[in-house]
Scaffold this motif. Structure first.
Motif, PDB file in Angstrom:
ATOM      1  N   TYR A  60     -11.041  -3.998   3.231  1.00 46.79           N
ATOM      2  CA  TYR A  60     -10.879  -2.718   3.218  1.00 46.79           C
ATOM      3  C   TYR A  60     -11.719  -1.964   4.728  1.00 46.79           C
ATOM      4  N   SER A  62     -13.095  -3.474   7.278  1.00 48.82           N
ATOM      5  CA  SER A  62     -12.468  -4.179   8.401  1.00 48.82           C
ATOM      6  C   SER A  62     -11.309  -3.445   8.971  1.00 48.82           C
ATOM      7  N   PHE A  63     -10.634  -3.301   8.136  1.00 48.21           N
ATOM      8  CA  PHE A  63      -9.074  -2.763   8.314  1.00 48.21           C
ATOM      9  C   PHE A  63      -9.273  -1.151   8.644  1.00 48.21           C
ATOM     10  N   VAL A  64      -9.807  -0.441   7.907  1.00 50.79           N
ATOM     11  CA  VAL A  64     -10.027   0.899   8.250  1.00 50.79           C
ATOM     12  C   VAL A  64     -10.663   1.126   9.554  1.00 50.79           C
ATOM     13  N   ARG A  65     -11.898   0.529   9.618  1.00 56.05           N
ATOM     14  CA  ARG A  65     -12.620   0.904  10.741  1.00 56.05           C
ATOM     15  C   ARG A  65     -12.234   0.373  11.933  1.00 56.05           C
ATOM     16  N   GLY A  66     -11.502  -0.537  11.925  1.00 50.30           N
ATOM     17  CA  GLY A  66     -10.855  -1.355  13.043  1.00 50.30           C
ATOM     18  C   GLY A  66      -9.545  -0.876  13.916  1.00 50.30           C
ATOM     19  N   THR A  67      -9.082   0.438  13.081  1.00 47.36           N
ATOM     20  CA  THR A  67      -7.838   0.932  13.434  1.00 47.36           C
ATOM     21  C   THR A  67      -7.951   2.435  13.635  1.00 47.36           C
ATOM     22  N   PRO A  68      -7.375   3.041  14.640  1.00 40.63           N
ATOM     23  CA  PRO A  68      -7.572   4.312  15.228  1.00 40.63           C
ATOM     24  C   PRO A  68      -6.935   5.559  13.908  1.00 40.63           C
ATOM     25  N   VAL A  71      -3.487   6.284  14.285  1.00 38.24           N
ATOM     26  CA  VAL A  71      -2.317   5.311  13.815  1.00 38.24           C
ATOM     27  C   VAL A  71      -2.421   5.319  12.274  1.00 38.24           C
ATOM     28  N   GLN A  72      -3.417   5.509  11.735  1.00 36.95           N
ATOM     29  CA  GLN A  72      -3.527   5.595  10.279  1.00 36.95           C
ATOM     30  C   GLN A  72      -2.750   6.743   9.953  1.00 36.95           C
ATOM     31  N   ILE A  75       1.180   5.934  10.275  1.00 27.38           N
ATOM     32  CA  ILE A  75       1.575   4.934   9.224  1.00 27.38           C
ATOM     33  C   ILE A  75       1.590   5.664   8.023  1.00 27.38           C
ATOM     34  N   ASN A 113     -10.210   6.869   5.266  1.00 28.46           N
ATOM     35  CA  ASN A 113     -10.868   6.770   6.352  1.00 28.46           C
ATOM     36  C   ASN A 113     -12.453   6.829   5.915  1.00 28.46           C
TER      37      ASN A 113
END
Length: 237
Positions: A60, A62-68, A71-72, A75, A113
């Motif tokens: 969780y 890794s996914f959240v901190r690795g995407t702008p 973009v979240q 989506i 986030n």
């Protein structure tokens, strides 16, 4: 083309953009109230390496901190209505998904986030608290909840507060992306005013000033609270 800044527009739009502050603060406060306990609990799962939950928290973060964030937003703001529409249609629920106030999506997005950020904040802060203090608390008859409330959490907050402050300030600034969901917050109100006469420079100056005031105020309040918690620094030594 007009030369120089339009100071009349600058002043008028400043007060217009201020009307978006309540929305910005509401999103920020609600998101933090959701993210703080979730971040703390998920941090505990990582420290104690609880099966499944530990791995979930790791993925969780890794996914959240690795995407702008933007973009979240796209989506979640696009996918949730589609999923809800399919569910409501299947079970004949007469609710218009597209009439839902976008602020509810903002609560979800910014909570998700901020939680990911706070997991790492609390994980590092909890690691600074001596494990022997929990054993000492048990030896004097305190329960786990009492030990956390009276001993562990106060000492954790002393270490974590500067990073929580940073997370809160970043959250406030991130709400400026709420314009993508048509939220009537600071940025959208200023941009809409600028669209009439193309006074975008003035509008962005107003946005800059308002966020600067907001974030500086939040930092000041956190510093005051940090002074109140300073008494626990002695206990943590």
């Amino acid at each position: 083309m007009s030369q120089g800044l339009n100071f009349d527009f600058l002043i008028d739009t400043f007060f217009l953009a201020l009307t978006g502050v309540p929305t910005t603060l509401m999103i920020s406060i609600v998101s933090m109230l959701i993210a703080l306990p979730l971040g703390f609990l998920l941090a505990l799962t990582r420290i104690n390496r609880i099966p499944i939950l530990h791995r979930f928290a790791q993925v969780y973060v890794s996914f959240v901190r690795g995407t702008p964030v933007i973009v979240q937003i796209f989506i979640i703001y696009s996918s949730i209505p589609l999923v809800l529409t399919a569910i409501f249609k299947k079970y004949a629920i007469g609710i218009d998904v597209y009439s839902i106030n976008p602020i509810w999506y903002a609560f979800i997005i910014f909570s998700i986030n901020t939680t990911a950020i706070l997991i790492e904040v609390f994980r590092s802060a909890l690691g600074t608290v001596d494990k022997g203090q929990m054993e000492a608390a048990h030896s004097v008859g305190l329960t786990n909840i009492q030990a956390f409330r009276r001993i562990i959490i106060p000492q954790t907050l002393v270490v974590a507060l500067p990073n929580i402050c940073t997370a809160a300030v970043n959250l406030i600034k991130a709400t400026s992306l709420g314009y993508a969901m048509s939220l009537q917050e600071i940025t959208l109100k200023a941009q809409m005013a600028a669209n009439v006469g193309y006074n975008y420079v003035e509008a962005y100056i107003d946005i800059f000033l308002i966020y600067l005031i907001l974030c500086s105020t939040v930092e000041y309040l956190f510093k005051l609270y940090e002074k109140r918690l300073s008494k626990y620094k002695v206990a943590s030594i």
